[in-house]
Design an enzyme around this catalytic site. Structure first.
Site, PDB file in Angstrom:
ATOM      1  N   THR A   1      31.424  60.896  37.136  1.00 54.83           N
ATOM      2  CA  THR A   1      30.517  60.174  36.236  1.00 54.83           C
ATOM      3  C   THR A   1      29.763  61.105  35.268  1.00 54.83           C
ATOM      4  O   THR A   1      29.468  60.729  34.143  1.00 54.83           O
ATOM      5  CB  THR A   1      29.535  59.315  37.047  1.00 54.83           C
ATOM      6  OG1 THR A   1      29.011  60.085  38.142  1.00 54.83           O
ATOM      7  CG2 THR A   1      30.212  58.085  37.626  1.00 54.83           C
TER       8      THR A   1
ATOM      9  N   ASN B   1      33.430  47.576  43.675  1.00 56.88           N
ATOM     10  CA  ASN B   1      34.497  48.563  43.840  1.00 56.88           C
ATOM     11  C   ASN B   1      35.763  47.949  44.423  1.00 56.88           C
ATOM     12  O   ASN B   1      36.835  48.523  44.316  1.00 56.88           O
ATOM     13  CB  ASN B   1      34.043  49.699  44.752  1.00 56.88           C
ATOM     14  CG  ASN B   1      32.893  50.487  44.129  1.00 56.88           C
ATOM     15  OD1 ASN B   1      32.828  50.640  42.903  1.00 56.88           O
ATOM     16  ND2 ASN B   1      31.987  50.953  44.955  1.00 56.88           N
TER      17      ASN B   1
ATOM     18  N   ASP C   1      30.757  48.565  36.165  1.00 57.91           N
ATOM     19  CA  ASP C   1      31.132  47.751  37.332  1.00 57.91           C
ATOM     20  C   ASP C   1      29.913  47.163  38.038  1.00 57.91           C
ATOM     21  O   ASP C   1      29.981  46.808  39.197  1.00 57.91           O
ATOM     22  CB  ASP C   1      32.009  48.561  38.300  1.00 57.91           C
ATOM     23  CG  ASP C   1      31.266  49.736  38.938  1.00 57.91           C
ATOM     24  OD1 ASP C   1      30.139  50.035  38.507  1.00 57.91           O
ATOM     25  OD2 ASP C   1      31.835  50.348  39.858  1.00 57.91           O
TER      26      ASP C   1
ATOM     27  N   ASN D   1      59.136  14.027  20.755  1.00 49.33           N
ATOM     28  CA  ASN D   1      58.793  15.046  19.749  1.00 49.33           C
ATOM     29  C   ASN D   1      59.752  16.221  19.711  1.00 49.33           C
ATOM     30  O   ASN D   1      59.670  17.059  18.837  1.00 49.33           O
ATOM     31  CB  ASN D   1      57.366  15.565  20.015  1.00 49.33           C
ATOM     32  CG  ASN D   1      57.250  16.232  21.372  1.00 49.33           C
ATOM     33  OD1 ASN D   1      57.926  15.845  22.322  1.00 49.33           O
ATOM     34  ND2 ASN D   1      56.418  17.245  21.461  1.00 49.33           N
TER      35      ASN D   1
ATOM     36  N   ALA E   1      33.076  53.265  31.787  1.00 50.28           N
ATOM     37  CA  ALA E   1      34.133  52.277  31.997  1.00 50.28           C
ATOM     38  C   ALA E   1      35.522  52.899  31.951  1.00 50.28           C
ATOM     39  O   ALA E   1      36.493  52.264  31.552  1.00 50.28           O
ATOM     40  CB  ALA E   1      34.017  51.182  30.938  1.00 50.28           C
TER      41      ALA E   1
ATOM     42  N   LYS F   1      49.022  16.288  23.690  1.00 51.13           N
ATOM     43  CA  LYS F   1      49.201  17.687  23.306  1.00 51.13           C
ATOM     44  C   LYS F   1      49.226  17.817  21.794  1.00 51.13           C
ATOM     45  O   LYS F   1      49.946  17.078  21.123  1.00 51.13           O
ATOM     46  CB  LYS F   1      50.520  18.229  23.874  1.00 51.13           C
ATOM     47  CG  LYS F   1      50.719  19.705  23.616  1.00 51.13           C
ATOM     48  CD  LYS F   1      52.165  20.115  23.337  1.00 51.13           C
ATOM     49  CE  LYS F   1      52.639  19.736  21.963  1.00 51.13           C
ATOM     50  NZ  LYS F   1      53.911  20.327  21.569  1.00 51.13           N
TER      51      LYS F   1
ATOM     52  N   ARG G   1      40.184  51.174  44.284  1.00 50.53           N
ATOM     53  CA  ARG G   1      39.905  50.317  45.434  1.00 50.53           C
ATOM     54  C   ARG G   1      40.131  48.829  45.148  1.00 50.53           C
ATOM     55  O   ARG G   1      40.183  48.017  46.066  1.00 50.53           O
ATOM     56  CB  ARG G   1      38.460  50.563  45.913  1.00 50.53           C
ATOM     57  CG  ARG G   1      38.268  51.936  46.535  1.00 50.53           C
ATOM     58  CD  ARG G   1      36.797  52.312  46.689  1.00 50.53           C
ATOM     59  NE  ARG G   1      36.226  52.836  45.451  1.00 50.53           N
ATOM     60  CZ  ARG G   1      34.967  53.264  45.319  1.00 50.53           C
ATOM     61  NH1 ARG G   1      34.151  53.213  46.344  1.00 50.53           N
ATOM     62  NH2 ARG G   1      34.529  53.728  44.166  1.00 50.53           N
TER      63      ARG G   1
END
Ligand code: UD1
Ligand code: CA
Length: 457
Positions: free
Chosen positions: A79, A228, A103, A386, A10, A351, A16
């Protein structure tokens, strides 16, 4: 069973993707790709997971947390070089090491498990997971000898025309004998088109040493999709979405139009709940049984009870009880706690508020920074005031209050239990329990005034 280790690759930037976000952190159905991979690996009884990080190291570490150990790859030289970084953590250990790319978000634990089993049955030093796909462009190709045995893997960019015609590809998932892996990594060179150290070269190296090298071909080629670019990302999203939707339907959830229903990977939904089209359910949302959600509703990280209806509405990071009726066109903003049997009607925004059992705000209200008790009725157009431009203040409305239409409750203020607010009031002082509070100018009717002013023609 031998010890199992896992290395997750990773560290790449993901050029790309053309993105500010590191590739493996791009979400697929709301969850970063690398997290999908780790979640599957975790099911496999693995002693140690080592994630190779580089680009966006901190962000990847923050995402995966304690589930993994980390090895840092300073420069992304390929890799094979990436796996080398796990040497300190794994070198010399007895057992099998699985390597997965961060990926490939669609890979399933069962498939990796089958790969493991094949690897052990064959007493192999290396086994690569392969798939046959229609368009192998961009993938490494599996080159077999005339007996059908794996010889080597050739990267697309290095492949000859004949090799490019092969449509069996390297999925980027492998099992290795741990010791053999780290020994052969020493022999990988970067003499290839990309000037990178390729992990797949380990296959050829081991083969040439006379070791057993095998391939395990999965039938489910969709699982092996490597992301990719954004096109593959959308493909992965679609495949994952179909998978998620099917699993909910198998569990007894009705989706009226699965192709137009978007449910994140970690969402839970109870039996006999019906999801209408255009609905997006995100994060770690949990929805109970017998609910009706949608159409065109967005729910993010909420807990919803049973037998609740949410239509054409938006709800974020809140808790919503059972037998609640929300919408159409309501907005439940973060940190709200909507208790059972509540009604929140059209054009109501709530809220950071408690909204007690059986209370109602049926039309055109704003309830923010409030504690609303049970069986309260908020009349049409009434709001909590408020905010003074600098600070937010609390409005407390006790049980059984009736707030008449179009009232302003100027916070901080307490509306006592059982009291009545007359319509059109602007309340600036606390209201005692059981009082009727009227805070508006008295109406004056001036008889015949119109004629007096001679306004009427
Ligand atoms: C790789 C394989 C290819 C295979 C495909 C499957 C190689 C050389 N090729 O190609 O045979 O068909 O996956 O999807 O392995 N990474 C690092 N450090 C690096 C380079 C890469 O950590 O130095 C990570 C990336 O972040 C990524 C993964 O390794 O998660 C794979 O790298 P990527 O560049 O995507 O390889 P592919 O070209 O897709
Ligand atoms: Ca890739």
């Amino acid at each position: 069973m031998s010890n199992r280790y896992a290395v997750i690759l990773a560290a790449g930037q993901g050029t790309r993707m053309k993105s500010k976000l590191y590739k493996v952190l791009h979400p697929v159905c709301g969850k970063p790709m690398v997290q999908h991979v780790v979640d599957q690996i975790e099911k496999l009884n693995i002693q140690e997971i080592v994630t190779i990080i580089g680009h966006g190291a901190e962000a990847v570490q923050l995402q995966l947390g304690e589930k993994s150990k980390y090895a840092f790859q300073e420069k992304q030289l390929g890799t094979a070089h990436a796996v080398m970084q796990a040497k300190e953590a794994l070198d010399g250990k007895e057992g099998v090491t699985i390597v997965v790319c961060g990926d490939t978000p669609l890979i399933k634990a069962e498939t990796i498990d089958a790969l493991f089993k094949h690897h052990q049955e064959m007493s192999a030093k290396a086994t690569v997971l392969t798939a046959v796909i229609d368009d192998p462009t961009g993938y490494g190709r599996i080159i077999r000898n005339k007996d059908g045995l794996v010889e080597k893997i050739v990267e697309h960019k290095d492949a000859t025309e004949a090799e490019r015609a092969v449509n069996e590809i390297n999925t980027g998932t492998y099992c290795f004998d741990n010791r053999a892996l780290f020994e052969s990594l020493e022999h990988v060179s970067n003499e290839n088109v990309q000037g990178e150290y390729y992990l797949p070269d380990v296959i050829e190296i081991l083969k040439k040493q006379g070791e057993v090298v095998t391939a395990y071909k999965t039938e489910d080629f969709q699982e092996t999709l490597g992301v990719n670019d954004r096109i593959a990302l959308a493909e992965a999203e679609q495949i994952m979405r179909t998978r998620i939707n099917k699993s909910h339907m198998k569990n007894g959830v009705s989706l009226i139009d699965p192709s137009n229903t978007y449910i994140d990977a970690d969402v839970e939904i109870g039996q006999d709940t019906i999801i209408y089209p255009g609905t997006i359910i995100k994060g770690k949302t949990v929805i109970g049984e017998d609910c009706r959600i949608g159409p065109n509703t967005e729910i993010d990280s909420c807990h919803v009870g049973n037998v609740t209806v949410i239509r054409q509405s938006v709800a974020h990071q809140s808790s919503i009880g059972s037998h609640v009726n929300i919408g159409p066109f309501a907005h439940i903003r973060p940190a709200s706690n909507i208790h059972d049997e509540v009604k929140v009607g059209n054009f109501v925004e709530i809220k950071k508020a408690e909204f007690g059992k059986g209370s109602k705000a049926s039309h055109l209200s704003y309830i923010g920074d409030a504690e609303v008790g049970s069986n309260v009725n908020i009349g049409c157009g009434s709001i909590t005031v408020n905010y003074d431009g600098k600070n937010k203040f609390l409005t407390k409305i006790e049980d059984d209050v009736f707030v008449g239409c179009n009232s302003n409750l100027v916070a901080p203020v307490i509306i006592g239990k059982g009291s009545y607010i007359a319509a059109g009031s602007t309340i600036t002082k606390n209201v005692p329990s059981d009082a009727l509070s009227i805070a508006r100018a008295r109406q004056v009717n001036k008889e015949n005034y119109v004629q007096k002013l001679n306004l009427k023609k």
